[in-house]
Design an enzyme around this catalytic site. Sequence first.
Site, PDB file in Angstrom:
ATOM      1  N   GLU A 244       0.890  -1.172   0.000  1.00 60.74           N
ATOM      2  CA  GLU A 244       0.000   0.000   0.000  1.00 60.74           C
ATOM      3  C   GLU A 244       0.919   1.210   0.000  1.00 60.74           C
ATOM      4  O   GLU A 244       1.467   1.572   1.045  1.00 60.74           O
ATOM      5  CB  GLU A 244      -0.877  -0.001   1.260  1.00 60.74           C
ATOM      6  CG  GLU A 244      -1.918  -1.102   1.302  1.00 60.74           C
ATOM      7  CD  GLU A 244      -3.052  -0.897   0.336  1.00 60.74           C
ATOM      8  OE1 GLU A 244      -3.176   0.201  -0.245  1.00 60.74           O
ATOM      9  OE2 GLU A 244      -3.818  -1.836   0.138  1.00 60.74           O
ATOM     10  N   CYS A 278      -2.545   9.403   1.872  1.00 65.60           N
ATOM     11  CA  CYS A 278      -2.124   8.687   0.662  1.00 65.60           C
ATOM     12  C   CYS A 278      -3.142   8.896  -0.454  1.00 65.60           C
ATOM     13  O   CYS A 278      -2.761   9.098  -1.602  1.00 65.60           O
ATOM     14  CB  CYS A 278      -1.942   7.209   0.959  1.00 65.60           C
ATOM     15  SG  CYS A 278      -3.391   6.439   1.696  1.00 65.60           S
TER      16      CYS A 278
HETATM   17  P1  NAD Z   1       7.935   5.289   4.998  1.00 68.22           P
HETATM   18  O1  NAD Z   1       8.059   4.516   3.742  1.00 68.22           O
HETATM   19  O2  NAD Z   1       8.984   6.267   5.335  1.00 68.22           O
HETATM   20  O3  NAD Z   1       7.852   4.304   6.268  1.00 68.22           O
HETATM   21  C1  NAD Z   1       6.838   3.336   6.401  1.00 68.22           C
HETATM   22  C2  NAD Z   1       7.282   2.266   7.353  1.00 68.22           C
HETATM   23  O4  NAD Z   1       8.366   1.541   6.782  1.00 68.22           O
HETATM   24  C3  NAD Z   1       7.773   2.784   8.704  1.00 68.22           C
HETATM   25  O5  NAD Z   1       7.247   1.948   9.717  1.00 68.22           O
HETATM   26  C4  NAD Z   1       9.283   2.631   8.599  1.00 68.22           C
HETATM   27  O6  NAD Z   1       9.920   2.430   9.838  1.00 68.22           O
HETATM   28  C5  NAD Z   1       9.396   1.382   7.750  1.00 68.22           C
HETATM   29  N1  NAD Z   1      10.677   1.230   7.049  1.00 68.22           N
HETATM   30  C6  NAD Z   1      11.564   2.189   6.688  1.00 68.22           C
HETATM   31  N2  NAD Z   1      12.617   1.637   6.043  1.00 68.22           N
HETATM   32  C7  NAD Z   1      12.396   0.308   6.006  1.00 68.22           C
HETATM   33  C8  NAD Z   1      13.099  -0.805   5.459  1.00 68.22           C
HETATM   34  N3  NAD Z   1      14.258  -0.655   4.832  1.00 68.22           N
HETATM   35  N4  NAD Z   1      12.552  -2.032   5.577  1.00 68.22           N
HETATM   36  C9  NAD Z   1      11.364  -2.217   6.196  1.00 68.22           C
HETATM   37  N5  NAD Z   1      10.651  -1.206   6.735  1.00 68.22           N
HETATM   38  C10 NAD Z   1      11.152   0.036   6.637  1.00 68.22           C
HETATM   39  O7  NAD Z   1       6.488   5.952   4.922  1.00 68.22           O
HETATM   40  P2  NAD Z   1       5.835   6.981   5.943  1.00 68.22           P
HETATM   41  O8  NAD Z   1       6.508   8.292   5.770  1.00 68.22           O
HETATM   42  O9  NAD Z   1       5.734   6.379   7.293  1.00 68.22           O
HETATM   43  O10 NAD Z   1       4.349   7.071   5.377  1.00 68.22           O
HETATM   44  C11 NAD Z   1       3.968   7.932   4.365  1.00 68.22           C
HETATM   45  C12 NAD Z   1       3.823   7.190   3.068  1.00 68.22           C
HETATM   46  O11 NAD Z   1       2.886   6.146   3.228  1.00 68.22           O
HETATM   47  C13 NAD Z   1       3.283   8.069   1.967  1.00 68.22           C
HETATM   48  O12 NAD Z   1       3.942   7.772   0.768  1.00 68.22           O
HETATM   49  C14 NAD Z   1       1.824   7.646   1.896  1.00 68.22           C
HETATM   50  O13 NAD Z   1       1.209   7.910   0.666  1.00 68.22           O
HETATM   51  C15 NAD Z   1       1.925   6.197   2.189  1.00 68.22           C
HETATM   52  N6  NAD Z   1       0.641   5.648   2.650  1.00 68.22           N
HETATM   53  C16 NAD Z   1      -0.042   4.793   1.845  1.00 68.22           C
HETATM   54  C17 NAD Z   1      -1.271   4.288   2.247  1.00 68.22           C
HETATM   55  C18 NAD Z   1      -2.045   3.331   1.378  1.00 68.22           C
HETATM   56  O14 NAD Z   1      -2.924   2.671   1.900  1.00 68.22           O
HETATM   57  N7  NAD Z   1      -1.773   3.203   0.088  1.00 68.22           N
HETATM   58  C19 NAD Z   1      -1.800   4.671   3.492  1.00 68.22           C
HETATM   59  C20 NAD Z   1      -1.080   5.549   4.287  1.00 68.22           C
HETATM   60  C21 NAD Z   1       0.153   6.028   3.858  1.00 68.22           C
END
Ligand code: NAD
Length: 493
Positions: A244, A278
């Site tokens: 997602e 998102c």
């Molecule tokens: P992010 O990608 O920075 O982090 C998301 C999660 O991934 C965090 O828990 C982080 O600790 C973890 N993470 C970071 N590096 C990692 C790695 N190498 N391996 C595994 N996990 C890792 O995203 P964010 O800033 O927390 O969230 C915002 C983003 O999420 C935006 O792009 C938004 O559009 C998206 N989002 C999508 C949906 C959807 O349903 N499509 C819903 C909400 C948010």
Amino acid sequence: MATRTAATRTQKGATFDSVSPATGEVLGSYPLQGEPEARAAVVAAREAALWWSSLGFAGRRTRLKAWAAHLARHLDELVEVVHRENGKPRSDAALEASLAIDHVAWAAKNAGKVLREKRVPSGLVALNQTATLAYPPLGVIGVIGPWNYPVFTPMGSIAYALAAGNAVVFKPSEHTPGVGEWLVRSFEQAVPGPPVLQLLTGDGGAGAALCRAGVDKLAFTGSAATGRKVMAACAEGLVPVLMELGGKDAMVVAEDADLEAAVDAALWGGMSNAGQTCAGIERVYVVDPLYDPFVRRLVERAGELRAGEHYGPITMPGQVDVIRRHLADAVARGGRVLVGGSIEGNLVEPTVLVDVPEDSAAVQEETFGPTLTVARVADLDEAVRLTNGTAYGLSASVFSRRRGREVARRLRTGMASVNDVIAFASVPSLPFGGVGASGFGRIHGADGLREFARPQAVTSQRFALPRPVASFRRDARTDKLLATMVTLLHGRG
Ligand code: NAD
């Protein structure tokens, strides 16, 4: 202000702080966990999953309903935790949490109906077989969540995975560990027993460790850039993934749209949660005759909104730089800021831009701030082409009195709302997810339940055929019989 994750990855015992984006206050300190904790959690989850799946749909339904009731009764507490840690207004936190509770209840109620073993037609060639299809759970699901909707978003995976009979290890964002901890504790209180839902805290390192800890599927919600890393880590163990990811969602406003309703929806879709949604609206395409009145009214209404009052601060400090870069690039390339554009600390005023080139960052990349680009289009065909013109494909909104559904069907997105915005997220029976850079797989609805189960096809022979087909005793007469049957069945087209 303190950095949001004031920690270094050191030896055992390292912690990181959760910091209020509104005040800079340290709200709590959490263990910076990694590989050993992730592995231990998955081992415990595998054991717990045996108990959980043995409860059957009815047993899980009762317990998940108890959790939903517990969440509803403690809504104020949850709202406070979200408000403090994420910075969004309490009313927005309440809306998010209420929708999430509705999803827990829906998943609990419908898992049996969707996943229970069913008989399916066996067809003429296999007429001596009873064919059944069941959806047993996968086992242990790793859920990695973001901070922007720290309840609603991970719950789309957690509730549906649990309802399908799996145990879950949940790694919330390092920006909202307190919300994650609250959710897991609430489950423990409402559903005593083995650790069916566990918490793993930490940054990306903890997430990466979870990908490699032996989970049966990894449900990730976050940015496309991190999604790629998660997929690469999961590929090592052939762990299936649900992605997602981000969005660059557009609103299409047709000539026959209700102007006032479209302006209101564009504002809410673009500015609520400080644009950190998102499936929020970042681009608007307005068909020519309505463009001028639409922009005039949008600017008027946007001017009445205040950052810090109608929505909260930008939760992640780094995101402010992204917003600044998109605005500067848009202006350098001929874009005009009609309202807003000012950024003070982590508060970004509602911003409306026009004349922004379609290939600029503000139109192609996820801005994740309270900004809208508005473009004039000649007709709905052009609106559809431009809406479909980014790498993302999460959702869209269409405003038209007569042609809304027709336009929605032409959009390369996983979801769309006609004459509304993000309405699909509040319908538990509808799947949620995107295409392209917005990811793949679905949470919510029947598809969201099946995402956390494995389709298992079973046939059971009811009687032996006089002329066996799958046997070395098959002879020329059987071949002829088969050919005749296939011709009879399919030969006439
Ligand atoms: P992010 O990608 O920075 O982090 C998301 C999660 O991934 C965090 O828990 C982080 O600790 C973890 N993470 C970071 N590096 C990692 C790695 N190498 N391996 C595994 N996990 C890792 O995203 P964010 O800033 O927390 O969230 C915002 C983003 O999420 C935006 O792009 C938004 O559009 C998206 N989002 C999508 C949906 C959807 O349903 N499509 C819903 C909400 C948010």
